[in-house]
Design a protein around this motif. Structure first.
Motif, PDB file in Angstrom:
ATOM      1  N   HIS A  78      17.477  35.531  11.218  1.00 56.75           N
ATOM      2  CA  HIS A  78      18.213  34.338  11.633  1.00 56.75           C
ATOM      3  C   HIS A  78      17.656  33.825  12.953  1.00 56.75           C
ATOM      4  CE1 HIS A  78      21.589  31.656  12.534  1.00 56.75           C
ATOM      5  NE2 HIS A  78      21.989  31.830  11.293  1.00 56.75           N
ATOM      6  N   HIS A  79      17.509  32.517  13.058  1.00 53.85           N
ATOM      7  CA  HIS A  79      16.855  31.948  14.238  1.00 53.85           C
ATOM      8  C   HIS A  79      17.732  31.956  15.485  1.00 53.85           C
ATOM      9  CE1 HIS A  79      19.271  28.609  12.815  1.00 53.85           C
ATOM     10  NE2 HIS A  79      18.993  27.915  13.901  1.00 53.85           N
ATOM     11  N   LEU A  80      19.039  32.244  15.336  1.00 52.28           N
ATOM     12  CA  LEU A  80      19.935  32.221  16.495  1.00 52.28           C
ATOM     13  C   LEU A  80      20.547  33.580  16.834  1.00 52.28           C
ATOM     14  CD1 LEU A  80      22.003  28.945  15.879  1.00 52.28           C
ATOM     15  CD2 LEU A  80      20.303  29.323  17.672  1.00 52.28           C
ATOM     16  N   LEU A  81      20.834  34.385  15.832  1.00 56.24           N
ATOM     17  CA  LEU A  81      21.661  35.564  16.042  1.00 56.24           C
ATOM     18  C   LEU A  81      20.999  36.640  16.896  1.00 56.24           C
ATOM     19  CD1 LEU A  81      23.326  35.909  12.525  1.00 56.24           C
ATOM     20  CD2 LEU A  81      24.372  35.101  14.650  1.00 56.24           C
ATOM     21  N   MET A  82      19.680  36.635  17.000  1.00 52.43           N
ATOM     22  CA  MET A  82      19.006  37.620  17.835  1.00 52.43           C
ATOM     23  C   MET A  82      18.967  37.214  19.307  1.00 52.43           C
ATOM     24  SD  MET A  82      18.300  40.069  15.786  1.00 52.43           S
ATOM     25  CE  MET A  82      17.097  41.081  16.655  1.00 52.43           C
ATOM     26  N   ALA A  83      19.354  35.984  19.603  1.00 54.23           N
ATOM     27  CA  ALA A  83      19.384  35.540  21.003  1.00 54.23           C
ATOM     28  C   ALA A  83      20.453  36.314  21.767  1.00 54.23           C
ATOM     29  CB  ALA A  83      19.664  34.038  21.069  1.00 54.23           C
ATOM     30  N   GLY A  84      20.162  36.649  23.007  1.00 52.51           N
ATOM     31  CA  GLY A  84      21.084  37.488  23.767  1.00 52.51           C
ATOM     32  C   GLY A  84      21.810  36.798  24.894  1.00 52.51           C
ATOM     33  N   PHE A  85      21.542  35.529  25.123  1.00 50.05           N
ATOM     34  CA  PHE A  85      22.085  34.885  26.319  1.00 50.05           C
ATOM     35  C   PHE A  85      23.235  33.936  26.025  1.00 50.05           C
ATOM     36  CE2 PHE A  85      18.967  31.769  24.922  1.00 50.05           C
ATOM     37  CZ  PHE A  85      17.861  32.552  24.626  1.00 50.05           C
ATOM     38  N   TRP A  86      24.144  34.378  25.153  1.00 49.59           N
ATOM     39  CA  TRP A  86      25.365  33.628  24.887  1.00 49.59           C
ATOM     40  C   TRP A  86      26.332  33.782  26.057  1.00 49.59           C
ATOM     41  CZ3 TRP A  86      25.234  30.834  20.406  1.00 49.59           C
ATOM     42  CH2 TRP A  86      24.307  31.225  19.443  1.00 49.59           C
ATOM     43  N   SER A  87      27.205  32.813  26.235  1.00 45.54           N
ATOM     44  CA  SER A  87      28.229  32.902  27.280  1.00 45.54           C
ATOM     45  C   SER A  87      29.240  33.992  26.955  1.00 45.54           C
ATOM     46  CB  SER A  87      28.955  31.555  27.424  1.00 45.54           C
ATOM     47  OG  SER A  87      30.074  31.671  28.267  1.00 45.54           O
ATOM     48  N   THR A  88      29.649  34.072  25.685  1.00 40.65           N
ATOM     49  CA  THR A  88      30.665  35.013  25.223  1.00 40.65           C
ATOM     50  C   THR A  88      30.259  35.531  23.857  1.00 40.65           C
ATOM     51  OG1 THR A  88      32.358  33.620  26.277  1.00 40.65           O
ATOM     52  CG2 THR A  88      33.134  35.314  24.764  1.00 40.65           C
TER      53      THR A  88
END
Length: 295
Positions: A78-88
């Motif tokens: 998935h192009h988004l789910l591996m990103a780690g810099f979410w706010s929450t």
């Protein structure tokens, strides 16, 4: 060694045109994992606008190890789910292994005892977690696959991952829902053969439970059982539905023979949704959207 043959398919995706990859640090990621399904939504924490919703079904998943493998595959592709810099980041677990404990008598040392009183669980594979409700004086104690939780927490190791129970997200959403009265009302969520039932009055929680529905008659049986237990009126008490049924469902038509006031709920009023979410019926996704409330 177990051979894992597992895959998944995307059932539904709705994306707001205002979604910006460069703004992930302003967005909350709200994940929900079931035995054979996965949903998530993304909400802009600056204005409480829901920007993305995706719903997946797992195939050929028969064990918790197979589920973990398919979740890992889904995330890695998935192009988004591996990103780690979410706010929450919040993770909701679908589980029938839970116990609601009054907060005044709750103790962290008693987690295993609370859960064991209600349901068996396997400490080799499961860990006991808890969530202190905001909208009511209760703590939800529940178990979940430890490997799954650990993997998600390791993936987002720069952020705190808040783990909650699906029932808690539903309860918090109901307690904040606009359609309340001084009389006891019933709120139901139908999800993958599970019927969740909440009873409130004056935005106070009186009852929560979930039932496994194996045939059509089970809806009527369990709902009437709760009606009797909670002394609800078949002529006057409101019943609202979210989830997998529609107003045209045979189950709803059958219920209307016995209960006068049946209707379908809407999306959370504290969130905003653009017109693209009209692709999803208003009574779908309520549990996923309300993970937002669980702090």
């Amino acid at each position: 060694m177990e051979t894992l043959v597992a895959n998944y398919k995307l059932l539904k995706k709705v994306k707001d045109a205002k979604f910006e990859v460069d703004d992930l640090h302003h967005y909350g990621l709200y994940l929900q994992v079931g035995i054979r399904d996965f949903q998530f939504c993304v909400i802009d924490n600056r204005d409480n606008r829901c920007l993305l919703y995706e719903d997946f079904a797992f195939e050929n998943v028969k064990t918790v190890n197979a589920r973990l493998q398919v979740v890992q595959d889904l995330f890695e592709n998935h192009h988004l789910l591996m990103a780690g810099f979410w706010s929450t980041i919040k993770l909701s677990i679908k589980s029938h292994k839970f116990a609601l404990v009054p907060q005044p008598v709750f103790s962290k040392e008693g987690l295993v005892d609370y859960l064991s009183f209600n349901t068996p669980f396997n400490p080799r594979y499961e860990e006991v977690y808890f969530y202190k409700h905001i909208g009511t004086d209760a703590v939800n104690v529940f178990s979940a696959d430890k490997k799954l939780i650990d993997w998600v927490r390791e993936l987002y190791n720069q952020k705190e991952v808040i783990v909650v129970h699906q029932g808690s997200a539903f309860i918090e959403g109901i307690l904040k829902y606009n359609d309340h009265s001084g009389e006891k009302s019933m709120f139901c969520l139908v999800d993958k053969g599970i019927l969740h039932v909440v009873i409130t009055s004056d935005k106070k929680l009186h009852y929560y439970n979930q039932f496994a529905v194996r045939k059509s008659a089970d809806y009527l049986k369990y709902i009437m059982l709760v009606f009797k237990e909670m002394k609800l009126s078949q002529k006057k008490s409101k019943v609202l539905f979210w989830g997998g049924l529609t107003p045209q469902s045979p189950h709803i038509q059958e219920l209307k023979k016995y209960i006068r006031d049946i209707s379908f709920g809407s999306r959370p009023s504290y969130l905003s949704f653009s017109f693209v979410f009209d692709e999803i019926p208003d009574h779908k996704g309520f549990d996923v959207f309300n993970i937002f409330l669980c702090d």
